[in-house]
Enzyme design. Structure first.
Site, PDB file in Angstrom:
ATOM      1  N   GLY A  22       2.667  52.051 -16.694  1.00 28.73           N
ATOM      2  CA  GLY A  22       1.613  51.125 -16.308  1.00 28.73           C
ATOM      3  C   GLY A  22       2.131  49.724 -16.037  1.00 28.73           C
ATOM      4  O   GLY A  22       1.499  48.735 -16.404  1.00 28.73           O
ATOM      5  N   SER A  24       2.672  48.104 -13.105  1.00 31.76           N
ATOM      6  CA  SER A  24       2.489  47.576 -11.751  1.00 31.76           C
ATOM      7  C   SER A  24       1.773  46.234 -11.711  1.00 31.76           C
ATOM      8  O   SER A  24       1.881  45.497 -10.729  1.00 31.76           O
ATOM      9  CB  SER A  24       1.713  48.582 -10.890  1.00 31.76           C
ATOM     10  OG  SER A  24       0.392  48.753 -11.384  1.00 31.76           O
ATOM     11  N   ARG A  25       1.031  45.886 -12.771  1.00 31.02           N
ATOM     12  CA  ARG A  25       0.290  44.636 -12.773  1.00 31.02           C
ATOM     13  C   ARG A  25      -0.108  44.300 -14.201  1.00 31.02           C
ATOM     14  O   ARG A  25       0.101  45.074 -15.130  1.00 31.02           O
ATOM     15  CB  ARG A  25      -0.962  44.732 -11.894  1.00 31.02           C
ATOM     16  CG  ARG A  25      -1.957  45.770 -12.366  1.00 31.02           C
ATOM     17  CD  ARG A  25      -3.193  45.804 -11.482  1.00 31.02           C
ATOM     18  NE  ARG A  25      -4.200  46.720 -12.016  1.00 31.02           N
ATOM     19  CZ  ARG A  25      -5.441  46.802 -11.572  1.00 31.02           C
ATOM     20  NH1 ARG A  25      -5.831  46.021 -10.575  1.00 31.02           N
ATOM     21  NH2 ARG A  25      -6.291  47.644 -12.105  1.00 31.02           N
ATOM     22  N   SER A 145      -5.247  48.394 -28.328  1.00 36.50           N
ATOM     23  CA  SER A 145      -6.287  47.425 -27.983  1.00 36.50           C
ATOM     24  C   SER A 145      -7.002  46.960 -29.237  1.00 36.50           C
ATOM     25  O   SER A 145      -7.171  47.735 -30.192  1.00 36.50           O
ATOM     26  CB  SER A 145      -7.300  48.064 -27.031  1.00 36.50           C
ATOM     27  OG  SER A 145      -8.443  47.243 -26.877  1.00 36.50           O
ATOM     28  N   TYR A 158     -12.848  54.651 -24.853  1.00 39.75           N
ATOM     29  CA  TYR A 158     -11.581  53.920 -24.776  1.00 39.75           C
ATOM     30  C   TYR A 158     -11.114  53.529 -26.172  1.00 39.75           C
ATOM     31  O   TYR A 158      -9.946  53.728 -26.538  1.00 39.75           O
ATOM     32  CB  TYR A 158     -11.774  52.688 -23.902  1.00 39.75           C
ATOM     33  CG  TYR A 158     -10.599  51.752 -23.834  1.00 39.75           C
ATOM     34  CD1 TYR A 158      -9.490  52.061 -23.052  1.00 39.75           C
ATOM     35  CD2 TYR A 158     -10.604  50.545 -24.531  1.00 39.75           C
ATOM     36  CE1 TYR A 158      -8.409  51.186 -22.974  1.00 39.75           C
ATOM     37  CE2 TYR A 158      -9.537  49.669 -24.461  1.00 39.75           C
ATOM     38  CZ  TYR A 158      -8.438  49.998 -23.677  1.00 39.75           C
ATOM     39  OH  TYR A 158      -7.362  49.127 -23.605  1.00 39.75           O
ATOM     40  N   ALA A 160     -11.854  54.864 -29.051  1.00 40.53           N
ATOM     41  CA  ALA A 160     -11.472  56.041 -29.837  1.00 40.53           C
ATOM     42  C   ALA A 160     -10.070  56.510 -29.460  1.00 40.53           C
ATOM     43  O   ALA A 160      -9.268  56.884 -30.324  1.00 40.53           O
ATOM     44  CB  ALA A 160     -12.484  57.161 -29.615  1.00 40.53           C
ATOM     45  N   ALA A 161      -9.770  56.496 -28.151  1.00 41.17           N
ATOM     46  CA  ALA A 161      -8.433  56.906 -27.713  1.00 41.17           C
ATOM     47  C   ALA A 161      -7.375  55.951 -28.245  1.00 41.17           C
ATOM     48  O   ALA A 161      -6.290  56.375 -28.687  1.00 41.17           O
ATOM     49  CB  ALA A 161      -8.389  56.968 -26.185  1.00 41.17           C
TER      50      ALA A 161
END
Length: 259
Positions: A22, A24-25, A145, A158, A160-161
């Site tokens: 991830g 790229s930005r 996060s 999101y 939970a992941a």
């Protein structure tokens, strides 16, 4: 406003080989650039490159949200680097559902798990033989996060992941410690990135406030810059953190309650 720092030591990661998903930005691109600035050779991936993707890194187009995509990327990255010393699992994405948990479709729960949690598991598993070959001093950092500690209904899939990613990092750290491979997890708060801004704009529109209002409560007085997260990662993968493993580092300007 992010204060400009002194230039990175260009020899800090000299000879180190790094793989960042991830990249790229946003946060990923900042991490890639920080490692490059420190002298590392870096391979990164995303579904597409952007103008933010650091030119000094090797970009491999791919999708780490699938098992096949992980295998293809890991093989390509190791072929280019010849091994790996640093792995940063940063790939992530989310979409808010203002109607709450009951409105999140099953497929989005599965997508959230695949990209925000299982991608890190699969990438790490694919690279573990190379990390063991690199030996003591190699490091893995998973980007989680702050929402994993303070979830809300619209982003529950999101959160939970990412909470699963936190637990995985703790378990992995204990298992890899005897080999001298360190593992840490970074929990960013309100960082200004294109993806996060889109989500914040959704909440701002729903609440009738401005986008700036969504980050106004950060105690240190500003939202995060991707470079804030990159500096934390640079510390964790460096020899300065040689006695740090299993750590969960919140980088949020003081916004989350003490937990």
């Amino acid at each position: 406003m992010f204060r400009t720092l002194s230039p990175a030591d260009p020899t800090e990661f000299s000879g180190k080989r790094a793989i960042v998903t991830g990249g790229s930005r946003g946060i990923g691109a900042a991490i890639v650039q920080r490692l490059v600035d420190g002298g590392a050779s870096v391979v990164t991936t995303a579904r597409t490159a952007t103008d933010e993707t650091p030119k000094a890194a090797t970009f491999v187009q791919g999708d780490v949200g699938t098992t096949g995509g992980v295998r293809a990327f890991a093989a390509a990255a190791l072929d280019r680097l010849g091994g790996v010393d640093i792995v940063v699992n940063n790939a992530a994405a989310a979409r808010s559902h203002l109607g709450g948990i009951g409105t999140i479709p099953d497929e989005e729960w599965l997508d959230a798990l695949d990209l925000n949690y299982l991608s890190a598991v699969r990438v790490t598993n694919a690279l573990l033989p190379a990390l063991h070959e690199a030996g003591a001093g190699s490091a893995i950092v998973n980007i989680s996060s702050g929402s994993s500690l303070l979830p809300n209904g619209p982003m529950a899939h999101y959160a939970a992941a990412k909470a699963a990613l936190n637990a995985y990092g703790k378990a992995l750290a204990g298992e890899l410690a005897p080999a001298g491979i360190r593992v840490a997890t970074v929990l960013p708060g309100n960082v200004l990135t294109p993806g996060a801004d889109r989500i914040r704009q959704t909440f701002a529109d729903a609440g009738g406030v401005s986008l700036a209002d969504t980050t106004a409560a950060v105690p240190l007085g500003r939202p995060g810059d991707p470079r804030d997260i990159a500096e934390a990662v640079a510390y964790l993968v460096s020899d300065r953190a040689q006695w740090v493993t299993g750590a969960t580092l919140v980088v949020d300007g003081g916004e989350l309650p003490i937990v």
